[in-house]
Design an enzyme around this catalytic site. Structure first.
Site, short mmCIF file in Angstrom:
data_model
loop_
_atom_site.label_atom_id
_atom_site.label_comp_id
_atom_site.label_asym_id
_atom_site.label_seq_id
_atom_site.Cartn_x
_atom_site.Cartn_y
_atom_site.Cartn_z
N CYS A 69 18.86 14.48 -33.67
CA CYS A 69 18.56 14.13 -32.28
C CYS A 69 18.82 12.64 -32.06
O CYS A 69 18.18 11.79 -32.69
CB CYS A 69 17.11 14.47 -31.96
SG CYS A 69 16.67 14.17 -30.24
N VAL A 70 19.74 12.35 -31.16
CA VAL A 70 20.05 10.95 -30.88
C VAL A 70 18.94 10.30 -30.06
O VAL A 70 18.78 9.07 -30.10
CB VAL A 70 21.39 10.85 -30.13
CG1 VAL A 70 22.52 11.30 -31.03
CG2 VAL A 70 21.36 11.64 -28.84
#
EC number: 2.3.1.225
Length: 680
Positions: A487-488
């Site tokens: 997850c950025v």
């Protein structure tokens, strides 16, 4: 022999019960036999009534006054054969024997101690053909087991503990062997004047063994007085009478390392310094160094008593100094030696990927509207609508922020490195050849479950065989257990250990955005109704709450989409990577190997399963030699050199544009040489 030089005496006692044979006079002996090594004492055995033997005094001295006395006098050593003990003595005979006791009645009078006189012994005892006579009690009436047990358990007779004084020059004799052949002086009453025996023991003298084996008495209640040497007399004495005790609570005083250990004080009860040590033979070689033909000499280490007590104190102090040195070294904690692309803070409690910190922006988008709500909306809603609305909003904000921190700064389930180290590549391997690692399909034993087989792969970076559903993240540079995705917005991987926090974060953010929209709209509408104004005038009065309505609507869309998507994935029993990779195959070849065949069970397995422990323990102190971690701290590790392992996660500096000739090396050198000639 010595027996021929002594004065003539009565050779044999009066034979009463024909127990003792008659011997010829001593003058008839012309040839003396060799010395007897074993002294025959069977003639000293007395009868049960004390009267079955001779009653004639021996030697005719003062003993004639006591006719009942059998062998209570010491005579000269010339009247007995030379043994290994008496043959060593060169003392001359006394003119007259001295009685030990004046009267002896009953059965005690029938016993002749081995330290007693040998003058009553037959003259033939010195000959080579001498055979000791046996009494009827010793030959025909052997000792029963009860008598033998009683004899062994009984104490020493008074004749053994009787103190005596050796007069003249014989008083300085300390040998175990020669003490029995000396002259005994007058009897004294106190045991304190007893002369201590020599340093010989029961097992180191040959004569002692002979006397112990040849002087056994079969009569119950009687003991041969010289069957045991004088070295055991202190052992037979009462402990309280001599005040013998052992002090075990003594402390060793501290000494310098150069001071040799003190030896205990020598007393008359001490063993000799060479006790139980090998003796020297005729050639001067000790027993430990003698030649052993056909045998193997085993080596042994030094015994522990040779180590002085101070060495233990020094060793303990050395260990303490070493422990302090290690504590001062402060090797650090595990996170300082971790080789992944992860950054840590607060002593390894928080971790995040070493990338652009987008998670800070994500956290700001959560915290900023909450602060604005508590400043511009919560007080008015508390007093005009209900206090429950701000409290509920605070609880939702707390859940959202807490789950965000856990999902973004916790361990997602990083697998340990270097568990299955791959052998280094050989020099003859071609770099352009096929890869040595690839997907491996582990076949099950049953053909019916072939559809549920899952592939596993060896990770060359982490050097381990990844378990099912584990993948290597190229951004984190770690193998994560049950990885869902990277997850950025969290700047962290979502794996087995933090997936529940991630789902709680996106779901609570969705609810919090809806709650923010509803609370701000309620504030504007209630104010419009209370003052009976238009909606535009109410928005003009509460501009910040109206702005938060739009902000909540914008922030609601993305978290709501993520929440619905992960609810769908959990119901199917799949992760994001598994769902996306399954679309590479046709629908007939798509299988969900980890589903529970029920969407409720699948939700329960994901959301209610326990959180597994971390494989590293980044906050734990580092142990030197841990194969999961590096040998140096992260900021002390040497630069990674270029190798065949690839360039993954390595910073590559941009190459400068090269000028000049870029051909082969030979042509390049020749070209440079020609240019130099032209310039010259």
């Amino acid at each position: 022999m010595a027996s021929e030089e002594g004065p003539s005496r009565s050779a044999s006692p009066t034979n009463v019960d024909n127990t003792f044979p008659q011997y010829p006079p001593r003058a008839e002996l012309t040839v003396a036999g060799p010395p007897s090594l074993i002294s025959s004492r069977m003639t000293d055995i007395g009868t049960e009534d004390g009267q079955g033997s001779d009653t004639t005094p021996r030697g005719g001295g003062p003993s004639s006054a006591n006719p009942n006395r059998r062998s209570g006098f010491y005579s000269d050593t010339q009247s007995r054969p030379e043994t290994s003990g008496t043959g060593l003595s060169s003392r001359g005979p006394w003119a007259q024997s001295v009685p030990l006791r004046q009267q002896l009645t009953g059965k005690r009078g029938s016993i002749a101690g081995s330290i007693g006189s040998a003058g009553g012994r037959p003259i033939s005892a010195a000959s080579r053909s001498h055979v000791p006579s046996l009494t009827s009690h010793g030959f025909f009436r052997p000792m029963s087991s009860q008598k033998l047990q009683a004899q062994r358990g009984a104490g020493r007779p008074p004749t053994m503990n009787r103190p005596y004084v050796i007069t003249g020059e014989a008083g300085a004799r300390n040998s175990v062997i020669s003490t029995g052949s000396g002259r005994i002086g007058a009897q004294i009453a106190e045991d304190a004047e007893l002369r201590m025996p020599s340093r010989g023991t029961e097992m180191t003298e040959q004569e002692t063994m002979e006397r112990m084996t040849a002087n056994t008495s079969p009569i119950n209640g009687f003991f041969p007085t010289s069957s045991v040497t004088d070295s055991v007399r202190p052992l037979q004495s009462p402990v309280d009478a001599r005040n013998i005790n052992v002090e075990m609570n003594k402390d060793y005083r501290e000494e310098s390392p150069t001071t040799p250990p003190r030896s205990p004080t020598r007393t008359s009860r001490s063993f000799r310094s060479s006790f139980l040590m090998p003796r020297m033979n005729e050639s001067g070689i000790t027993g430990s160094n003698r030649e052993i033909e056909g045998g193997e000499k085993l080596q042994s280490a030094a015994s522990s008593p040779n180590i002085p007590p101070q060495s233990y104190e020094r060793q303990r102090a050395r260990f303490k100094r070493r422990a302090k040195r290690q504590n001062r070294a402060n090797l650090g904690k595990n996170y300082e030696y971790f080789e992944g692309n992860t950054v840590f803070c607060l002593g390894g409690r928080f971790q995040n990927t070493k990338q652009r910190p987008i998670n800070i922006a994500t956290g700001s988008l959560i915290v900023l509207p909450c602060i604005l709500f508590f400043i511009f909306s919560a007080p008015w809603i508390w007093h005009n609508i209900s206090p429950a609305i701000p409290v509920t909003f605070a609880y939702l904000a707390y859940i959202c922020v807490s789950s965000f921190l856990h999902a973004s700064a916790s361990d997602p389930g990083i697998l340990p490195r270097n568990l299955h180290k791959f052998p280094p590549p050989e020099m003859e391997d071609s770099p352009t050849g096929p890869p040595t690692t690839d997907w491996v399909l582990v076949h099950s034993a049953e053909a019916s479950t072939a559809a549920m087989e899952v592939p596993i792969k060896y990770c060359k970076t982490c050097q381990l065989w990844r378990p099912p559903r584990a993948h290597h993240c190229r951004l984190c540079d770690n193998c994560v257990e049950t990885q869902d995705h990277h997850c950025v917005w969290l700047n962290n991987c979502v794996g087995r250990r933090n997936y529940r926090y991630f789902f709680t974060f996106v779901s609570s953010a969705t609810v919090l955005a809806l709650y923010l929209i509803g609370a701000c709209l309620a504030q504007i509408l209630v104010y419009k109704n209370q003052h009976h104004i238009s909606f535009g005038h109410a928005v003009n009065h509460f501009r910040v709450p109206f702005a938060m309505v739009f902000f909540g609507f914008l922030t609601f869309l993305y978290p709501a989409a993520l929440t619905g998507y992960h609810i769908f994935l959990m119901a199917r029993g799949e992760t994001t990577r598994e769902y996306l990779n399954s679309h590479k195959f046709p629908k007939s070849d798509r299988y969900r190997a980890f589903t529970q065949a029920n969407w409720l069970k699948n939700w329960f397995v994901v959301l209610c399963r326990p959180r597994p422990p971390t494989y590293y323990g980044f906050k734990v102190k580092y142990n030197q030699g841990d194969q999961r971690l590096g040998s140096h701290r992260r900021w002390q590790q040497p630069a990674v050199s270029d190798s065949k392992e690839g360039m993954e996660m390595q910073n590559v500096s941009p190459q400068l544009p090269q000028t000049g000739f870029m051909g082969p090396t030979a042509l390049r050198n020749s070209n440079n040489g020609s240019t130099a000639e032209v310039r010259a």
